[in-house]
Scaffold this active site. Structure first.
Site, PDB file in Angstrom:
ATOM      1  N   LYS A 256      -9.081   0.545  14.596  1.00 48.73           N
ATOM      2  CA  LYS A 256      -8.144  -0.431  14.034  1.00 48.73           C
ATOM      3  C   LYS A 256      -8.005  -1.630  14.973  1.00 48.73           C
ATOM      4  CE  LYS A 256      -7.049   1.929  10.333  1.00 48.73           C
ATOM      5  NZ  LYS A 256      -5.674   2.297   9.999  1.00 48.73           N
ATOM      6  N   ASP A 387       2.898  15.584  19.120  1.00 47.92           N
ATOM      7  CA  ASP A 387       2.848  14.643  18.015  1.00 47.92           C
ATOM      8  C   ASP A 387       2.812  15.385  16.675  1.00 47.92           C
ATOM      9  OD1 ASP A 387       2.394  11.672  17.396  1.00 47.92           O
ATOM     10  OD2 ASP A 387       0.733  12.592  16.295  1.00 47.92           O
ATOM     11  N   ASN A 388       3.767  15.085  15.820  1.00 46.40           N
ATOM     12  CA  ASN A 388       3.800  15.635  14.454  1.00 46.40           C
ATOM     13  C   ASN A 388       3.554  17.146  14.388  1.00 46.40           C
ATOM     14  OD1 ASN A 388       4.326  13.218  13.024  1.00 46.40           O
ATOM     15  ND2 ASN A 388       2.175  12.626  13.203  1.00 46.40           N
ATOM     16  N   GLU A 416       8.025  16.042  18.248  1.00 43.56           N
ATOM     17  CA  GLU A 416       8.159  14.738  17.584  1.00 43.56           C
ATOM     18  C   GLU A 416       7.975  14.974  16.089  1.00 43.56           C
ATOM     19  OE1 GLU A 416       6.465  10.854  15.952  1.00 43.56           O
ATOM     20  OE2 GLU A 416       5.438  12.763  16.168  1.00 43.56           O
ATOM     21  N   TYR A 529      -1.807  -1.004  19.031  1.00 39.10           N
ATOM     22  CA  TYR A 529      -3.103  -1.587  18.683  1.00 39.10           C
ATOM     23  C   TYR A 529      -3.620  -2.589  19.705  1.00 39.10           C
ATOM     24  CZ  TYR A 529      -1.253   0.240  14.316  1.00 39.10           C
ATOM     25  OH  TYR A 529      -0.690   1.062  13.368  1.00 39.10           O
TER      26      TYR A 529
END
Length: 628
Positions: A256, A387-388, A416, A529
């Site tokens: 990205k 994470d998640n 998280e 990013y």
């Protein structure tokens, strides 16, 4: 009718509603070394006989069970405490038994007061004491023998209170009998309940999140060495934990660009959560950050400054991750043969492949994921921000965390998971040490008081440790977007003083609050990013205020607790007042104007009992912000 063959004879007491207990003991409750763990239960029996009860507890390295007394509170409620002295898993259960001596003594007193003949009762008492002589040695035995002889001495003159009865009811006799109980009529609450006892950082700490790649000079990629230099500023502000987003190689396929653009340029550095490249995966470090030796030096510098390092554990891969070719069975494949990338419609994350926990190679996957954590633990990391976790298998977390904490009891895991309440709670029950919360979206007095009451007064207090992050790289709430600099002060104070553990993401101290677009909680020019080099020497920085708040936290132990929170009445919706108190220390009173746009005037009615202040004397308040 005889009892069934598998019937276990036990005492007459009933033990119910034991706390702390999570899901009737299915999961462990939580505590910290040095806590006074309060155990409560409803304990009663048929008839009016007197009961006694105690807590039996055992630490991870104890060779025997210890005992702590319980006291009757009211209405068949009992309470007691014990204090864990080491980290690890503690076990406890409750014993209750009929106190035959206390039951007899109560009846004797009533009859003596009524002037009744108590000759038989005196002999019953003497026999009770006599039965205990076999098990009691030393001075206690002498006390009982003296009382027995006095009770049977019928030559004693019965003037006033019966001296023979007084001999049996004396305080010394009661103390000896209480400390040498007859537990032949014993009820145990079995099996034992378990409590995970952690180090203090598990409940109390100030977290600071930053990207190591943004610590270099403008136009340069930061390294572990430049990040180590940045730690001095972080320590000066009073933070205890630095949390680093993933530090691994970043994939190039579908990388990205800035602001999550689908097309990237050669200069775009990619998203750290797109883990893996030909340089390696979850056990490797991004080559632009340095070497693993450089990372070790970063951890050593943090330790020298009194800071723990927390690493991100994100179970996902870029299309370039070695696992994609080495273990294609760990990923979900679509009918056309392609691997399913991550999606959260309308958002698409083409640069990230989720792991398929329904893989046929469950054992291989679980073992490899645990080995990732083992690797970073070997490099001095004791805290992981996961994470998640709610999108991964619950069973994996329970197994993995239990396995790791059995080897390293000082580990801390932060979940998280911004998801449904019951899912967040279940992750905490499974073993996550701390949890992200809904604090970011609780901004009014009603919302905050309701949410904190749930966290501190319901059974969540036994297992759910909140970590109040005021912002994250993913979450820039409208309150910060529109409230200006005062909003950052307000949310800092609320996060830091309501919760023992809180955090901010770098840029907070510079009031970064520009959203990507109206109605969005994403930052414009998000650091996810791109590299973001900041001017930390700005004159209007919030750093001095953050330092002051963290100093207040460190100097006042009441702020290191969660459940000692009391809300006080303020007669304006935009003014909130709360306090925390801890025995032997100054109580802390906080009054906050929740309106970032204008001053507010209100009357606050203090609950002096909650502050430990007598209603019949004056008291002085020291303002810790203005020092007046």
């Amino acid at each position: 009718m005889p009892p069934p063959k598998n019937f276990i004879t036990r005492g007459r007491a009933v033990i119910e509603h034991i706390e702390p207990a999570v899901e009737c003991g299915r999961f462990r409750s939580k505590a910290v070394v040095g806590d006074d763990v309060e155990v409560t239960a409803d304990i009663f029996r048929d008839s009016s006989d007197v009961l006694q009860a105690s807590i039996r507890f055992r630490g991870p390295n104890d060779g025997k069970w210890h005992e702590a007394p319980m006291r009757h509170v009211d209405n068949d409620s009992w309470a007691g405490t014990f204090r864990p002295t080491e980290i690890g898993v503690y076990r406890y259960y409750i014993e209750a038994w009929t106190d035959h001596f206390a039951t007899w003594a109560s009846g004797l007193r009533k009859k003596v007061e009524a002037g009744q003949n108590v000759e038989l009762e005196l002999e019953e008492g003497a026999l009770l004491l006599e039965a205990r002589l076999q098990t009691i040695k030393g001075p206690g035995r002498q006390v009982l023998q003296k009382a027995i002889d006095a009770a049977r001495d019928k030559s004693a003159s019965p003037s006033g209170v019966n001296p023979r009865a007084a001999a049996l009811l004396g305080g010394d006799v009661e103390r000896v009998m209480r400390s040498n109980p007859d537990k032949t009529d014993l009820t145990k609450s079995q099996p034992p309940y378990e409590i995970t006892v952690d180090r203090e950082r598990a409940r109390f700490g100030a977290w600071y999140e930053f990207f190591p790649r943004s610590t270099g000079k403008p136009g340069e990629h930061g390294t572990f060495k430049t990040a180590a230099s940045a730690l001095t500023r972080v320590a000066d502000m009073g933070f205890d934990v630095v949390y680093l987003p993933p530090i691994h190689p970043i994939g190039t396929q579908f990388r990205k660009g800035k602001n999550n653009a689908l097309e990237c340029t050669p200069e775009d550095c990619g998203v750290p959560w797109a883990i893996g490249s030909p340089e390696g995966g979850h056990k490797a470090v991004h080559p632009d950050l340095g070497t693993i030796d450089d990372f070790d030096e970063f951890v050593a510098e943090a330790k020298r400054l009194g800071i723990d390092v927390a690493l991100d554990f994100a179970i996902q891969c870029s299309p370039d991750h070695p696992w994609v070719t080495e273990h294609p069975e760990w990923f979900k494949h679509r009918p056309d043969g392609s691997i399913q990338y991550a999606e959260n419609p309308p958002k698409k994350y083409q640069d990230i492949y989720p792991i398929d926990f329904d893989t046929t190679d469950r054992d291989g996957l679980w073992t490899e994921l645990k080995s990732v954590l083992d690797h970073w633990i070997s490099h001095g990391v004791k805290i992981f921000r996961v994470d998640n976790p709610h999108t991964k298998a619950f069973a994996f977390w329970e197994w993995c965390i239990n396995e790791l904490k059995a080897e390293h009891p000082d580990l801390i895991f932060l979940a998280e998971a911004f998801t449904r309440p019951k899912v967040m709670q279940h992750l905490a029950k499974l073993g996550f040490t701390q949890s992200y919360t809904y604090f970011t979206w609780r901004n009014t007095k009603f919302e905050l008081e309701e949410y904190l009451t749930e966290l501190t007064q319901t059974d969540m207090r036994h297992y759910f440790r909140p970590n109040f992050f005021a912002n994250t790289p993913d979450i820039l709430h409208e309150y910060l977007q529109t409230g200006g600099k005062p909003a950052f002060k307000i949310r800092l104070v609320l996060a830091a003083l309501l919760s023992p553990t809180y955090g901010i993401y770098s840029g907070y101290e510079l009031y970064e609050n520009e959203p990507r677009e109206e109605g969005s909680e994403e930052y414009l020019d998000s650091e996810k990013y791109e590299i973001k080099v900041r001017d930390w020497d700005r004159a209007d920085s919030l750093q001095p205020y953050i330092k002051k708040i963290n100093q207040i936290r460190s100097k006042h132990p009441a702020l290191a607790q969660l459940t000692n929170l009391t809300f006080h009445v303020a007669d304006k919706d935009n003014v909130m007042a709360f306090s925390k108190q801890m025995r032997g220390h100054d109580p802390i009173l906080v009054v906050v104007n929740l309106n970032p746009h204008h001053w507010e005037e209100a009357t606050v009615t203090l609950d002096l009992d909650a502050l430990g202040i007598s209603y019949d004397r004056a008291f002085e308040v020291h303002d810790l912000i203005t020092d007046t």
